[in-house]
Design an enzyme around this catalytic site. Structure first.
Site, PDB file in Angstrom:
ATOM      1  N   HIS A 172      -0.468  -7.281  -0.364  1.00  0.00           N
ATOM      2  CA  HIS A 172      -1.217  -7.203   0.889  1.00  0.00           C
ATOM      3  C   HIS A 172      -2.701  -6.956   0.612  1.00  0.00           C
ATOM      4  O   HIS A 172      -3.566  -7.472   1.322  1.00  0.00           O
ATOM      5  CB  HIS A 172      -0.666  -6.083   1.767  1.00  0.00           C
ATOM      6  CG  HIS A 172       0.766  -6.270   2.173  1.00  0.00           C
ATOM      7  ND1 HIS A 172       1.411  -5.403   3.017  1.00  0.00           N
ATOM      8  CD2 HIS A 172       1.674  -7.222   1.873  1.00  0.00           C
ATOM      9  CE1 HIS A 172       2.665  -5.807   3.201  1.00  0.00           C
ATOM     10  NE2 HIS A 172       2.845  -6.911   2.512  1.00  0.00           N
ATOM     11  N   ASP A 190       3.904  -0.023  -2.315  1.00  0.00           N
ATOM     12  CA  ASP A 190       4.870  -1.111  -2.466  1.00  0.00           C
ATOM     13  C   ASP A 190       4.430  -1.941  -3.664  1.00  0.00           C
ATOM     14  O   ASP A 190       3.404  -2.632  -3.621  1.00  0.00           O
ATOM     15  CB  ASP A 190       4.925  -1.997  -1.209  1.00  0.00           C
ATOM     16  CG  ASP A 190       5.941  -1.484  -0.211  1.00  0.00           C
ATOM     17  OD1 ASP A 190       6.496  -0.387  -0.424  1.00  0.00           O
ATOM     18  OD2 ASP A 190       6.205  -2.189   0.791  1.00  0.00           O
ATOM     19  N   ASP A 238       5.681 -11.644  -3.178  1.00  0.00           N
ATOM     20  CA  ASP A 238       6.573 -10.524  -3.512  1.00  0.00           C
ATOM     21  C   ASP A 238       7.281 -10.678  -4.851  1.00  0.00           C
ATOM     22  O   ASP A 238       8.501 -10.537  -4.944  1.00  0.00           O
ATOM     23  CB  ASP A 238       7.625 -10.333  -2.402  1.00  0.00           C
ATOM     24  CG  ASP A 238       7.034  -9.753  -1.130  1.00  0.00           C
ATOM     25  OD1 ASP A 238       5.954  -9.139  -1.196  1.00  0.00           O
ATOM     26  OD2 ASP A 238       7.658  -9.924  -0.059  1.00  0.00           O
ATOM     27  N   ASP A 258       2.221 -13.975   0.499  1.00  0.00           N
ATOM     28  CA  ASP A 258       2.846 -12.758   0.006  1.00  0.00           C
ATOM     29  C   ASP A 258       4.125 -13.133  -0.736  1.00  0.00           C
ATOM     30  O   ASP A 258       5.198 -13.166  -0.155  1.00  0.00           O
ATOM     31  CB  ASP A 258       3.160 -11.894   1.243  1.00  0.00           C
ATOM     32  CG  ASP A 258       3.496 -10.464   0.910  1.00  0.00           C
ATOM     33  OD1 ASP A 258       3.268 -10.047  -0.234  1.00  0.00           O
ATOM     34  OD2 ASP A 258       3.981  -9.763   1.812  1.00  0.00           O
ATOM     35  N   HIS A 268      15.452  -1.265   5.786  1.00  0.00           N
ATOM     36  CA  HIS A 268      15.267  -1.447   7.231  1.00  0.00           C
ATOM     37  C   HIS A 268      16.658  -1.360   7.876  1.00  0.00           C
ATOM     38  O   HIS A 268      17.655  -1.741   7.250  1.00  0.00           O
ATOM     39  CB  HIS A 268      14.771  -2.837   7.604  1.00  0.00           C
ATOM     40  CG  HIS A 268      13.492  -3.303   6.991  1.00  0.00           C
ATOM     41  ND1 HIS A 268      13.415  -3.851   5.744  1.00  0.00           N
ATOM     42  CD2 HIS A 268      12.233  -3.380   7.507  1.00  0.00           C
ATOM     43  CE1 HIS A 268      12.168  -4.226   5.503  1.00  0.00           C
ATOM     44  NE2 HIS A 268      11.425  -3.950   6.550  1.00  0.00           N
ATOM     45  N   GLU A 320       0.518  -1.953  -0.348  1.00  0.00           N
ATOM     46  CA  GLU A 320       1.248  -2.977  -1.097  1.00  0.00           C
ATOM     47  C   GLU A 320       0.269  -3.850  -1.885  1.00  0.00           C
ATOM     48  O   GLU A 320      -0.742  -4.301  -1.352  1.00  0.00           O
ATOM     49  CB  GLU A 320       2.069  -3.834  -0.131  1.00  0.00           C
ATOM     50  CG  GLU A 320       2.842  -4.930  -0.851  1.00  0.00           C
ATOM     51  CD  GLU A 320       3.965  -5.511  -0.012  1.00  0.00           C
ATOM     52  OE1 GLU A 320       4.618  -4.752   0.732  1.00  0.00           O
ATOM     53  OE2 GLU A 320       4.187  -6.728  -0.094  1.00  0.00           O
ATOM     54  N   ASP A 358       8.840  -3.696  -3.569  1.00  0.00           N
ATOM     55  CA  ASP A 358       8.912  -4.661  -2.464  1.00  0.00           C
ATOM     56  C   ASP A 358       8.773  -6.042  -3.104  1.00  0.00           C
ATOM     57  O   ASP A 358       7.777  -6.744  -2.922  1.00  0.00           O
ATOM     58  CB  ASP A 358       7.810  -4.385  -1.440  1.00  0.00           C
ATOM     59  CG  ASP A 358       8.120  -5.026  -0.097  1.00  0.00           C
ATOM     60  OD1 ASP A 358       9.036  -5.858  -0.054  1.00  0.00           O
ATOM     61  OD2 ASP A 358       7.449  -4.688   0.897  1.00  0.00           O
ATOM     62  N   GLU A 364       1.861   0.618   6.843  1.00  0.00           N
ATOM     63  CA  GLU A 364       1.675  -0.289   5.704  1.00  0.00           C
ATOM     64  C   GLU A 364       0.701  -1.395   6.114  1.00  0.00           C
ATOM     65  O   GLU A 364       1.052  -2.287   6.875  1.00  0.00           O
ATOM     66  CB  GLU A 364       3.034  -0.873   5.300  1.00  0.00           C
ATOM     67  CG  GLU A 364       2.952  -1.748   4.076  1.00  0.00           C
ATOM     68  CD  GLU A 364       4.324  -2.246   3.627  1.00  0.00           C
ATOM     69  OE1 GLU A 364       5.295  -1.458   3.678  1.00  0.00           O
ATOM     70  OE2 GLU A 364       4.421  -3.412   3.241  1.00  0.00           O
ATOM     71  N   ASP A 381      18.738  -4.511   7.447  1.00  0.00           N
ATOM     72  CA  ASP A 381      19.138  -4.919   6.093  1.00  0.00           C
ATOM     73  C   ASP A 381      20.576  -4.523   5.802  1.00  0.00           C
ATOM     74  O   ASP A 381      21.233  -5.137   4.968  1.00  0.00           O
ATOM     75  CB  ASP A 381      18.300  -4.205   5.015  1.00  0.00           C
ATOM     76  CG  ASP A 381      16.819  -4.441   5.151  1.00  0.00           C
ATOM     77  OD1 ASP A 381      16.429  -5.469   5.718  1.00  0.00           O
ATOM     78  OD2 ASP A 381      16.051  -3.573   4.683  1.00  0.00           O
TER      79      ASP A 381
HETATM   80  C1  XLS Z   1       6.187  -7.405   4.403  1.00  0.00           C
HETATM   81  C2  XLS Z   1       6.245  -5.969   4.180  1.00  0.00           C
HETATM   82  C3  XLS Z   1       7.604  -5.333   4.441  1.00  0.00           C
HETATM   83  C4  XLS Z   1       7.458  -3.850   4.570  1.00  0.00           C
HETATM   84  C5  XLS Z   1       8.602  -3.164   5.227  1.00  0.00           C
HETATM   85  O1  XLS Z   1       5.269  -8.091   3.978  1.00  0.00           O
HETATM   86  O2  XLS Z   1       5.831  -5.709   2.882  1.00  0.00           O
HETATM   87  O3  XLS Z   1       8.503  -5.682   3.431  1.00  0.00           O
HETATM   88  O4  XLS Z   1       7.253  -3.261   3.337  1.00  0.00           O
HETATM   89  O5  XLS Z   1       8.782  -3.574   6.521  1.00  0.00           O
HETATM   90 NI    NI Z   2       5.949  -3.908   1.907  1.00  0.00          NI
HETATM   91 NI    NI Z   3       4.798  -7.411   1.965  1.00  0.00          NI
END
Ligand code: XLS
Ligand code: NI
Ligand code: NI
Length: 435
Positions: A269, A294, A307, A305, A99, A266, A337, A230, A102
């Site tokens: 998600h 992702d 991750d 989430d 991003h 993702e 991700d 996404e 980042d």
């Molecule tokens: C957040 C999202 C984010 C996107 C990019 O939950 O996964 O990381 O992948 O903005």
């Molecule tokens: Ni993501």
């Molecule tokens: Ni995410």
């Protein structure tokens, strides 16, 4: 060279019997799977935000990581870029994603933020001349700054919409200049906290206009990469408009954008939406909008989430099965991700996360390839629907028979269907043979 990863040897494939924790045991980039290099199937990417921007905070406490680039403004951003590219080389990973926020600190105005961003992405461009790592996708962070608390494109305030357009214009152009294969839009706060203050129709119209503007601009600057939405059902907002793949497709179709935009799916998600990962892949595949992935996993007890890095080859095999049946991901790939846990303080932890993730993907890919080569799944599905090839059945599907004609046919031929086994356990057991 910085000394962040001092003493760490490049991570390479050593085979399943290796006990070296900093080696790949299954991910062997040049190994051919169904005639294609493993790396070209997976196209793995490091997520800049989790690996280099995230500081280890959670809702109960702030930063746990001590990184040499923290609190150092643009000098820190440059150091971070150096370390990021050293990391890509150490892992021998072909892609990264980022991003805008980042990589460089935000300024007091959009212009200043963009200047900072450009200064760093110019460094990326120079580094990419020497490194083999490419940009899988770029994106703009339209959710962290407080100006976006009520959404970006869907904000009730048109000036927020405009500011977001300013950010996306720059990130899209930078993604284009860096040769990014895709551009992602994740609607982090494009949703609502309460319907009591929300005009849902107005917000959806705004989101669609915004997306159309992005599509137009991409075309105008000659960007050939794929634009991706996404999906995510909630978090941070109570309800997000891009709930899941099916919802996103309905939105795209409603506004005539279904040919211009695909989805980045993702794992976590999908779970939040009450689906499995392979469900979302299968839906996207059936609609022809599977773009990219992702890769991560949620802690299934915690309900948000989390991750985490993927670590379940069996689940990954089911996902890869869908991807292989789709003919691959095209421009897309597997973006990690995923982030290490907040107690995983050491630079080596960043390597372990990615190594485990890549080995899991490799095993999933090989498992799915073996499933395909064996052919049982294809055969079972083929046979399960074989009845539809019969003339009368085919006529029902193609519109050649009315409801009344079908009913009369049942009477005339005395049709009396007999149920057949779905063979679920047999099929589930087969997966274990291949993974
Ligand atoms: C957040 C999202 C984010 C996107 C990019 O939950 O996964 O990381 O992948 O903005
Ligand atoms: Ni993501
Ligand atoms: Ni995410």
């Amino acid at each position: 060279m910085t000394d962040f990863f001092k003493g760490v040897a490049p991570v390479r494939f050593e085979g399943p019997s290796s006990t070296n924790p900093l080696a790949y045991r299954h991910y062997n980039k040049d190994e051919l799977v169904l005639g294609k290099r493993m790396e070209d199937h997976i196209r793995p990417a490091v997520a800049y935000w989790h690996t280099f921007a995230w500081e280890g905070g959670d809702p109960f406490g702030g930063r746990t990581f001590a990184r040499p680039w923290h609190d150092k403004g643009m000098d820190g951003a440059r150091l971070k870029a150096d370390i990021a590219f050293e990391f890509f080389d150490l892992l021998d990973i072909p892609f990264f994603c980022f991003h805008d926020v980042d990589v460089a600190p935000e300024g007091d105005s959009l212009a200043e933020s963009n200047r900072n961003l450009r200064a760093i992405t110019d460094i990326f461009a120079r580094k990419m001349e020497k490194s083999r790592t490419r940009l899988l996708w770029g994106t703009a962070n339209l959710f962290a700054n407080r100006r976006y608390m009520a959404g970006a494109a869907t904000n009730p305030d048109p000036y927020v919409f405009a500011y977001a357009a300013g950010q996306v214009r720059t990130m899209l152009e930078i993604t284009h200049e860096l040769g990014g294969a895709n551009y992602v839009l994740w609607g982090g706060r494009e949703g609502y906290e309460t319907l009591l203050n929300t005009n849902l129709k107005q917000e959806q119209d705004q989101a669609a206009r915004f997306l159309s503007l992005v599509v137009e601009h991409a075309r105008k600057i000659g960007y050939k990469g794929t634009l991706l939405i996404e999906p995510k059902p909630q978090e941070p907002t109570k309800h997000q408009y891009d709930y899941d793949v099916a919802t996103v497709y309905g939105f795209l179709k409603t506004y005539g954008l279904e040919k211009d935009v695909k989805v980045n799916i993702e794992v976590g998600h999908a779970f939040l939406a009450g689906h499995s990962f392979e469900h979302e892949l299968a839906v996207a595949r059936s609609l022809g909008i599977l773009g990219s992935v992702d890769a991560n996993r949620n802690d299934l007890q915690s309900g948000w989430d989390t991750d985490q890095f993927p670590n379940n080859p069996g689940e990954m095999a089911l996902a890869f099965y869908q991807i292989l049946k789709n003919g691959g991901l095209g421009n897309g790939g597997f973006n990690f991700d995923a982030k290490v846990r907040r107690q995983s303080l050491d630079p080596a932890d960043l390597l372990h996360g990615h190594i485990g993730g890549l080995d899991t993907l490799a095993r999933g890919l090989k498992g799915a390839a073996a499933m395909l080569e064996d052919g049982t799944y294809d055969r079972v599905i083929e046979e399960r629907y074989a009845g539809w090839k019969e003339k009368g059945a085919a006529a029902m599907l193609s519109g050649g028979r009315t409801l009344a004609q079908i009913a009369d046919w049942v009477d005339a031929d005395n049709i009396n269907p007999q149920p057949k086994s779905g063979q679920q356990e047999y099929l589930e057991n087969l997966v274990n043979r291949f993974v």
